[in-house]
Design an enzyme around this catalytic site. Structure first.
Site, PDB file in Angstrom:
ATOM      1  N   ARG A  51       0.760  -1.317  -0.129  1.00 11.98           N
ATOM      2  CA  ARG A  51       0.165   0.090  -0.005  1.00 11.98           C
ATOM      3  C   ARG A  51       0.766   1.342  -0.150  1.00 11.98           C
ATOM      4  NH1 ARG A  51      -4.559  -2.317  -1.734  1.00 11.98           N
ATOM      5  NH2 ARG A  51      -5.310  -4.043  -0.224  1.00 11.98           N
ATOM      6  N   ASP A  64      -6.016  -3.298 -11.705  1.00 16.02           N
ATOM      7  CA  ASP A  64      -6.489  -4.359 -10.781  1.00 16.02           C
ATOM      8  C   ASP A  64      -7.055  -3.580  -9.662  1.00 16.02           C
ATOM      9  OD1 ASP A  64      -6.966  -6.638  -9.440  1.00 16.02           O
ATOM     10  OD2 ASP A  64      -5.589  -6.576  -8.092  1.00 16.02           O
ATOM     11  N   ASN A 122     -12.524  -9.844  -3.759  1.00 13.17           N
ATOM     12  CA  ASN A 122     -13.111  -9.617  -5.067  1.00 13.17           C
ATOM     13  C   ASN A 122     -12.044 -10.182  -6.048  1.00 13.17           C
ATOM     14  OD1 ASN A 122     -14.792  -8.905  -7.099  1.00 13.17           O
ATOM     15  ND2 ASN A 122     -14.387  -6.673  -6.906  1.00 13.17           N
ATOM     16  N   ASP A 143      -3.000 -12.254  -4.573  1.00 11.58           N
ATOM     17  CA  ASP A 143      -3.665 -11.270  -4.466  1.00 11.58           C
ATOM     18  C   ASP A 143      -3.737 -10.649  -3.184  1.00 11.58           C
ATOM     19  OD1 ASP A 143      -5.523  -9.142  -4.962  1.00 11.58           O
ATOM     20  OD2 ASP A 143      -7.370 -10.344  -5.461  1.00 11.58           O
ATOM     21  N   GLY A 201     -10.498  -8.201   0.230  1.00  7.90           N
ATOM     22  CA  GLY A 201      -9.228  -8.555   0.291  1.00  7.90           C
ATOM     23  C   GLY A 201      -8.695  -9.426   1.426  1.00  7.90           C
TER      24      GLY A 201
END
Ligand code: DOR
Length: 442
Positions: free
Chosen positions: A82, A170, A296, A323, A342
């Site tokens: 992040r 994405d 997702n 992911d 997530g």
């Protein structure tokens, strides 16, 4: 005991002799017991069954592998770190430590940071931070569209020249078919993959879990399988038209997997990856409104979970990728419809995937292939193979080591794993990046 070592990246000539290893190279099929491997600086100098029959070289550090598997370092080509923007959820440092702890030596990062990786200055920032703070190799994807807004392509040629390994929006799909056609055309010219988060937002219609009986029972809005499949079908046609390399991220439905199988039969340059949660769990894991099982694409029905396993078994699905999507407690401890999509995955990918071996569904070679040379080929990385002169990125694995996942012990800054408390068989004991040990367990 777990230890991390910051890579110095100044390892020019140091030699390390890995002895007593079960050497596995998934691409060539090499699988020998009692083998040895020598690294010199950041490269593999030599390896083989009889390498150290006459002893290890003078001055080399010796690592006894204890008969465990020594294989090419694992890749995870779908992770969200992040930084920049949401460092409280994950930084490049914490995310790459999490990777190292999972035996992963190369990650491909998704561009949905804040700001989005949609120009070369953000990309340069990321690359600088990766060198300064990263424990593993970091290969950034850049965004397909500016701000991931879906309507204007980024400066793709400049981004490739600056080091982007491919393009994706994405987190979001490219909904506009004309923009997707243009992106694929550019991707084909530049020789990089265009990776899609395959989801038709109109069909998803604000759903927060899989459409099916569980969603009905819980009174929650569902995301149907067809939402993924229509985008994959459209994109395969566009990939055929443009000759591009098209990659489906986190594939989750039987319908989409069938489409990829057909595309491969036709000889198209279409690849797909699946996340461990999609072959380990189904949507029943969401019962009790468990937001830690919200992601997702969502956990699907059992028939889809089986289809993902079959896709991995027959090679329709090329790679396993997590992911890895770190989210803080505040983003998750809310109602299902409001919770962030997530879960974290880097530290559990290997162990969850090894269950495919322990259950007799896949061979060790094939499971490791899905985490080594196959994902390396998708992002065109010089990685994932035991080869003389190749980067000395290695993972030492004890496939039988039993351990219990405890979320609070994860090295990611975020602890949002649905696997808390699950006992698994197999883990990475040592992770080597560029000839340097960055992680050691036990
Ligand atoms: O579950 C997900 N989380 N899926 C995505 O596509 C994006 C990701 C995120 O960024 O949190």
């Amino acid at each position: 005991m777990t230890q991390f070592f910051k890579p110095t990246r100044t390892n020019h000539g140091q030699r390390v002799a890995y002895t007593n290893a079960r050497l596995i190279d998934p691409e060539s099929g090499l699988d020998v017991k009692g083998g040895g491997l020598l690294t010199e600086g950041n490269k593999i100098a030599d390896f083989g069954e009889k390498l150290f029959n006459n002893g290890t070289p003078d001055g080399a550090e010796v690592v006894d592998c204890g008969g465990h598997i020594l294989c090419p370092g694992l890749l995870d080509i779908q992770v969200h770190f992040r930084e920049p923007g949401q460092e409280y959820k994950e930084t490049i440092e914490s995310g790459s430590k999490s990777a190292a702890a999972g035996g992963v030596t190369t990650v491909a990062t998704m561009p949905n940071t804040k700001p989005v990786v949609d120009d070369i200055t953000v990309l340069a920032f990321l690359q600088k931070r990766a060198i300064e703070t990263g424990y593993v190799n970091i290969r950034p994807y850049a965004a397909i569209t500016k701000g991931q807004k879906g309507d204007e392509l980024t400066e793709m040629a400049m981004l490739v020249e600056a080091g982007a390994c491919g393009f994706t929006d994405d987190g979001l799909p490219v909904m506009n078919a004309q923009i997707m056609r243009q992106a694929l055309t550019m991707g084909a010219a530049l020789g990089v993959p265009i990776a899609q988060h395959a989801e038709d937002h109109n069909l998803s219609c604000g759903g927060c879990m899989n459409e099916g009986w569980v969603a009905t029972k819980l009174g929650l809005k569902g995301i149907p399988n067809v939402s993924e499949a229509v985008i994959v079908a459209r994109d395969i046609l566009l990939a055929e038209l443009t000759g591009a390399q098209y990659h489906v991220l986190h594939i989750s439905t039987k319908e989409a997997i069938d489409l990829v199988r057909l595309a491969k039969k036709k000889g198209l340059r279409v690849t797909a990856e699946a996340a461990p949660h999609h072959f380990v769990l189904n949507d029943e894991a969401v019962i009790d409104y468990r937001t830690f099982s919200k992601m997702n694409p969502p956990l699907r029905a059992e028939i889809d979970r089986q289809a993902v396993i079959e896709g991995l078994m027959d090679g329709t699905i090329d790679a396993i990728a997590t992911d890895h999507a770190p989210h803080d407690t505040e983003s998750k401890r809310v109602t299902m419809d409001l919770a962030a999509f997530g879960i974290v995955g880097l530290e559990t990918m290997l162990s969850l995937s090894l269950d495919l071996v322990h259950s007799g569904k896949m061979s060790m070679r094939d499971v490791l292939a899905a985490m080594t040379y196959k994902p390396a080929d998708i992002i065109h990385a010089d990685a994932g193979r035991l080869k003389k002169g190749a980067p000395a990125d290695l993972t030492l694995i004890d496939p039988n080591h039993s351990w219990t996942i405890k979320n609070e012990e994860l090295h990611s800054k975020s602890k949002n794993s649905p696997f808390d408390g699950r006992t698994l068989k197999g883990r990475a004991l040592r992770t080597v990046v560029g000839g340097e040990t960055v992680y050691a367990h036990g």
